[in-house]
Design a protein around this motif. Structure first.
Motif, PDB file in Angstrom:
ATOM      1  N   LEU A  87       5.006 -21.697  33.078  1.00 58.29           N
ATOM      2  CA  LEU A  87       4.557 -23.054  32.763  1.00 58.29           C
ATOM      3  C   LEU A  87       3.458 -23.039  31.689  1.00 58.29           C
ATOM      4  O   LEU A  87       3.484 -23.837  30.750  1.00 58.29           O
ATOM      5  N   LEU A  88       2.506 -22.128  31.840  1.00 57.38           N
ATOM      6  CA  LEU A  88       1.402 -22.058  30.886  1.00 57.38           C
ATOM      7  C   LEU A  88       1.889 -21.626  29.508  1.00 57.38           C
ATOM      8  O   LEU A  88       1.419 -22.139  28.480  1.00 57.38           O
ATOM      9  N   ILE A  89       2.834 -20.685  29.478  1.00 59.68           N
ATOM     10  CA  ILE A  89       3.387 -20.234  28.194  1.00 59.68           C
ATOM     11  C   ILE A  89       4.119 -21.378  27.501  1.00 59.68           C
ATOM     12  O   ILE A  89       3.945 -21.620  26.298  1.00 59.68           O
ATOM     13  N   SER A  90       4.953 -22.101  28.254  1.00 61.68           N
ATOM     14  CA  SER A  90       5.706 -23.207  27.662  1.00 61.68           C
ATOM     15  C   SER A  90       4.756 -24.298  27.170  1.00 61.68           C
ATOM     16  O   SER A  90       4.969 -24.890  26.106  1.00 61.68           O
ATOM     17  N   ALA A  91       3.678 -24.564  27.937  1.00 58.63           N
ATOM     18  CA  ALA A  91       2.700 -25.578  27.521  1.00 58.63           C
ATOM     19  C   ALA A  91       2.014 -25.159  26.224  1.00 58.63           C
ATOM     20  O   ALA A  91       1.790 -25.986  25.327  1.00 58.63           O
ATOM     21  N   THR A  92       1.690 -23.859  26.108  1.00 57.26           N
ATOM     22  CA  THR A  92       1.038 -23.350  24.894  1.00 57.26           C
ATOM     23  C   THR A  92       1.953 -23.463  23.679  1.00 57.26           C
ATOM     24  O   THR A  92       1.522 -23.891  22.599  1.00 57.26           O
ATOM     25  N   VAL A  93       3.217 -23.082  23.849  1.00 55.53           N
ATOM     26  CA  VAL A  93       4.191 -23.159  22.748  1.00 55.53           C
ATOM     27  C   VAL A  93       4.376 -24.605  22.302  1.00 55.53           C
ATOM     28  O   VAL A  93       4.388 -24.907  21.098  1.00 55.53           O
ATOM     29  N   PHE A 112      -0.253 -32.183  30.700  1.00 51.11           N
ATOM     30  CA  PHE A 112       0.277 -32.467  32.025  1.00 51.11           C
ATOM     31  C   PHE A 112       0.862 -31.206  32.650  1.00 51.11           C
ATOM     32  O   PHE A 112       0.722 -30.969  33.850  1.00 51.11           O
ATOM     33  N   ILE A 113       1.523 -30.413  31.817  1.00 48.21           N
ATOM     34  CA  ILE A 113       2.152 -29.188  32.312  1.00 48.21           C
ATOM     35  C   ILE A 113       1.090 -28.211  32.821  1.00 48.21           C
ATOM     36  O   ILE A 113       1.245 -27.578  33.870  1.00 48.21           O
ATOM     37  N   VAL A 114      -0.017 -28.096  32.081  1.00 44.19           N
ATOM     38  CA  VAL A 114      -1.109 -27.217  32.501  1.00 44.19           C
ATOM     39  C   VAL A 114      -1.689 -27.685  33.834  1.00 44.19           C
ATOM     40  O   VAL A 114      -1.965 -26.872  34.730  1.00 44.19           O
ATOM     41  N   TYR A 115      -1.851 -28.983  33.983  1.00 47.41           N
ATOM     42  CA  TYR A 115      -2.385 -29.525  35.238  1.00 47.41           C
ATOM     43  C   TYR A 115      -1.430 -29.245  36.399  1.00 47.41           C
ATOM     44  O   TYR A 115      -1.862 -28.853  37.492  1.00 47.41           O
ATOM     45  N   ASN A 116      -0.139 -29.418  36.177  1.00 47.44           N
ATOM     46  CA  ASN A 116       0.847 -29.122  37.215  1.00 47.44           C
ATOM     47  C   ASN A 116       0.825 -27.640  37.578  1.00 47.44           C
ATOM     48  O   ASN A 116       1.025 -27.273  38.744  1.00 47.44           O
ATOM     49  N   ALA A 117       0.588 -26.789  36.570  1.00 49.68           N
ATOM     50  CA  ALA A 117       0.510 -25.350  36.826  1.00 49.68           C
ATOM     51  C   ALA A 117      -0.615 -25.041  37.805  1.00 49.68           C
ATOM     52  O   ALA A 117      -0.470 -24.204  38.702  1.00 49.68           O
TER      53      ALA A 117
END
Length: 296
Positions: A94-100, A195-200
């Motif tokens: 999740l964190l990788i996808s959010a960063t990309v 949002f993705i980082v928060y969900n992570a």
């Protein structure tokens, strides 16, 4: 009874994970094609997240299957903690996808490009509905099976729905506001990455608690005490510690019994209590009982 219940939970979790893998792959392809031909990086970003979801769901599948292996000489408490470790890896995806997504969004904001096509909104609307349905199905299975990695997989679907919703808003602004708002969907993708980082974090926190044996099972402890105190010979309970491992729990329980009883009688009471607990609470993998004597 307990074995059948655990087999059913495992089957439910595995079926739900296969559903995630197939659904995420099909949606990733649909989003990618629509995003490329529809001039929307928000949709392409969405496709990237769905593609990472395919790999993370495959990891969840591996974790569920591995965590349900029986205990052996090297792993006397079973292999349940593998599921929590897999959850950490899912959070990493999740964190990788959010960063990309965030990085590419920033680049696209700085680069002039065309307004997305109107049909991308229709595709996104369908995707949002599908992903929310997936979230509800997988989340329900996660609660039924008590699987932390399956719950994490469910949040993948919810975060995907949020990303798609942000893309829908951004593309709508770009289309209806016209020239000068071409980057609206890129801003939407950037916001979605947050949002993705928060969900992570929401996924990571419970899994960390499981690894650290955090005490968050008060309701289960209360059930254990009530059931135990109904066993003949048990005069009360003292300490009760619960640890989660995979989709099951390990319990350490101190029973209070008449101090004048023989060792054999105390042993029989402890076995009767353990049998009663594991019969009425099929989510328990094992119960270790310590006898505490009290005055008659």
């Amino acid at each position: 009874m307990k074995k059948n219940s655990m087999q059913t939970n495992t089957e439910k979790a595995i079926h739900a994970t296969y559903l995630s893998i197939i659904g995420n792959f099909m949606l990733a392809v649909a989003k990618g094609i629509t995003g490329v031909f529809g001039n929307s990086y928000a949709l392409v970003a969405d496709a990237i997240e769905s593609l990472t979801d395919v790999f993370s769901s495959a990891l969840v599948l591996f974790g569920i299957k591995y965590s349900t292996r029986p205990a052996d000489s090297n792993h006397p408490y079973g292999h349940g903690r593998a599921e929590s470790l897999v959850t950490f890896i899912v959070v990493g995806f999740l964190l990788i996808s959010a960063t990309v997504i965030a990085y590419q969004s920033i680049l696209n904001i700085q680069t002039p490009h065309e307004i997305p096509e109107k049909y991308t909104l229709l595709v996104l609307a369908v995707i949002i509905i599908i992903k929310e349905i997936f979230y509800r199905i997988i989340s329900k299975r996660g609660k039924e099976t008590n699987s932390s990695s399956l719950k994490a997989d469910a949040w993948h679907h919810r975060s995907d729905a949020i990303t798609s919703l942000m893309a829908f808003i951004g593309i709508s602004i770009a289309i209806f506001m016209g020239p000068g708002y071409e980057t609206a969907d890129d801003w939407a993708a950037l916001i979605a990455s947050l949002f993705i980082v928060y969900n992570a974090y929401l996924i990571f926190r419970p899994a960390l608690g499981e690894i650290l044996d955090e005490h968050v099972y008060d309701d289960l402890v209360e059930q254990i005490r009530i059931i135990s105190e109904r066993v003949d010979g048990v005069q009360g309970t003292e300490k009760c510690f619960v640890r989660k491992t995979g989709m099951t729990y390990l319990v350490d329980l101190h029973l209070l019994v008449n101090g004048n009883l023989s060792v054999t009688q105390g042993h029989e009471i402890s076995h009767a209590t353990k049998d009663r607990l594991m019969e009425q609470l099929p989510e328990l993998a094992n119960v270790l009982i310590h006898i505490e004597p009290i005055d008659a």
